[in-house]
Design an enzyme around this catalytic site. Structure first.
Site, mmCIF file in Angstrom:
data_model
loop_
_atom_site.group_PDB
_atom_site.id
_atom_site.type_symbol
_atom_site.label_atom_id
_atom_site.label_comp_id
_atom_site.label_asym_id
_atom_site.label_seq_id
_atom_site.Cartn_x
_atom_site.Cartn_y
_atom_site.Cartn_z
ATOM 1 C CE LYS A 16 1.404 -3.702 14.467
ATOM 2 N NZ LYS A 16 0.362 -3.868 15.520
ATOM 3 N NE ARG A 91 5.593 -3.191 18.575
ATOM 4 C CZ ARG A 91 5.006 -4.284 18.035
ATOM 5 N NH1 ARG A 91 5.597 -4.670 17.089
ATOM 6 N NH2 ARG A 91 4.019 -5.016 18.480
ATOM 7 N NE ARG A 130 -3.052 -12.147 18.134
ATOM 8 C CZ ARG A 130 -2.099 -10.924 18.014
ATOM 9 N NH1 ARG A 130 -2.124 -10.344 16.992
ATOM 10 N NH2 ARG A 130 -1.354 -10.615 18.938
ATOM 11 N NE ARG A 163 1.615 -12.876 19.524
ATOM 12 C CZ ARG A 163 1.722 -11.457 19.003
ATOM 13 N NH1 ARG A 163 1.374 -11.569 17.891
ATOM 14 N NH2 ARG A 163 2.189 -10.803 19.657
ATOM 15 N NE ARG A 174 1.234 -7.931 22.976
ATOM 16 C CZ ARG A 174 0.426 -8.614 22.564
ATOM 17 N NH1 ARG A 174 -0.068 -9.273 23.092
ATOM 18 N NH2 ARG A 174 0.209 -8.526 21.194
HETATM 19 P P1 AMP Z 1 3.931 -8.356 17.683
HETATM 20 O O1 AMP Z 1 4.025 -9.560 17.196
HETATM 21 O O2 AMP Z 1 4.196 -7.182 16.799
HETATM 22 O O3 AMP Z 1 2.908 -7.934 18.506
HETATM 23 O O4 AMP Z 1 5.423 -8.311 18.737
HETATM 24 C C1 AMP Z 1 5.327 -9.190 19.750
HETATM 25 C C2 AMP Z 1 6.516 -8.494 20.685
HETATM 26 O O5 AMP Z 1 7.798 -8.535 20.161
HETATM 27 C C3 AMP Z 1 6.291 -7.186 21.166
HETATM 28 O O6 AMP Z 1 5.531 -7.188 22.507
HETATM 29 C C4 AMP Z 1 7.749 -7.007 21.615
HETATM 30 O O7 AMP Z 1 8.187 -7.519 22.684
HETATM 31 C C5 AMP Z 1 8.599 -7.603 20.527
HETATM 32 N N1 AMP Z 1 8.718 -6.744 19.235
HETATM 33 C C6 AMP Z 1 8.128 -6.695 18.175
HETATM 34 N N2 AMP Z 1 8.461 -5.952 17.159
HETATM 35 C C7 AMP Z 1 9.347 -5.044 17.822
HETATM 36 C C8 AMP Z 1 10.094 -3.882 17.889
HETATM 37 N N3 AMP Z 1 9.751 -3.074 16.458
HETATM 38 N N4 AMP Z 1 10.569 -3.169 18.623
HETATM 39 C C9 AMP Z 1 10.862 -3.631 19.828
HETATM 40 N N5 AMP Z 1 10.007 -4.888 19.980
HETATM 41 C C10 AMP Z 1 9.450 -5.529 19.366
#
Ligand code: AMP
Length: 218
Positions: A16, A91, A130, A163, A174
């Site tokens: 994404k 999400r 990554r 990360r 996740r």
């Molecule tokens: P990402 O970088 O998009 O993979 O997000 C990393 C982490 O941030 C996720 O595993 C969640 O803990 C939190 N997170 C990011 N976006 C959201 C969202 N829209 N709703 C809830 N938690 C989020």
């Protein structure tokens, strides 16, 4: 491109962020990544960061009201006037309904939703491999797209980091959160007739090319 709001949907590791970055560059519109905003808040130890840290580290979603708040504030900034990309938001169904309400209040049409579909085996390789540049945010992968010099960004020499949530236990959590809470959004948006499914098993350049071709005609 007609749609004002673009939403990138897909499991963690689907690409994404990589694709959103390409589209943002091409159209000169902001890429709004809730994951990046939350990580920044954690690093700066703000109240938001402190509230989100434990959930992020365990691979669980941060509560809807917390994320809704930061997205609303970001979307209302002037640089979002001619369009924006949501990367990693919504999400949950509740977050999707929140976006619908915000867009309706702004007199906007429906978003265009791009769902990047990737097989589970490939997701795991993408997540464990990554690496991200600490300076410019460029994303590499030690299996598929390694930097020329290990641990160093090709573009600016920045140090690459992994990360904290890209470890096996957190990745499992996740993916579970994705299947249980996020994947129902596919039907939600399909029902609204705004979903475009993309084959995310291809290499990132091929996905970006197909996507940009589609958007230029849309
Ligand atoms: P990402 O970088 O998009 O993979 O997000 C990393 C982490 O941030 C996720 O595993 C969640 O803990 C939190 N997170 C990011 N976006 C959201 C969202 N829209 N709703 C809830 N938690 C989020």
């Amino acid at each position: 491109m007609r749609a004002h709001a673009l939403i990138f949907l897909g499991a963690p590791g689907a690409g994404k962020g990589t694709q959103a970055r390409e589209v943002a560059k091409c159209y000169g519109i902001p890429q709004i990544s809730t994951g990046d905003m939350l990580r920044d808040a954690v690093q700066r130890q703000t109240a938001l960061g402190l509230a989100a840290k434990a959930r992020m580290e365990s691979g669980k979603l941060v509560p809807d009201d917390v994320v809704d708040g930061i997205v609303e504030e970001r979307i209302n900034r002037p640089d979002c006037k001619s369009g924006f990309i949501l990367d990693g938001f919504p999400r949950t169904i509740s977050q999707a309904q929140f976006v619908d309400r915000i867009l309706a209040a702004k007199g906007e049409g429906r978003p265009l939703v791009l769902d990047i579909e990737v097989t589970e085996e490939l997701l795991l390789k993408r997540l464990t491999g990554r690496r991200t540049c600490s300076v410019c945010g460029e994303i590499y992968n030690v299996h598929f797209n390694p930097p020329k010099v290990e641990g160093t960004c090709d573009k600016d020499g920045g140090k690459l980091f992994q990360r904290a949530d890209d470890n096996e236990a957190t990745i499992r959590q996740r993916l579970e959160a994705y299947h249980r809470q996020t994947s129902p959004l596919i039907e939600y948006y399909r029902g609204q007739g705004v979903l475009l499914a993309l084959d995310g098993d291809r290499d990132p350049e091929a996905i970006a090319k197909g996507l940009l071709d589609y958007l230029s005609k849309a």
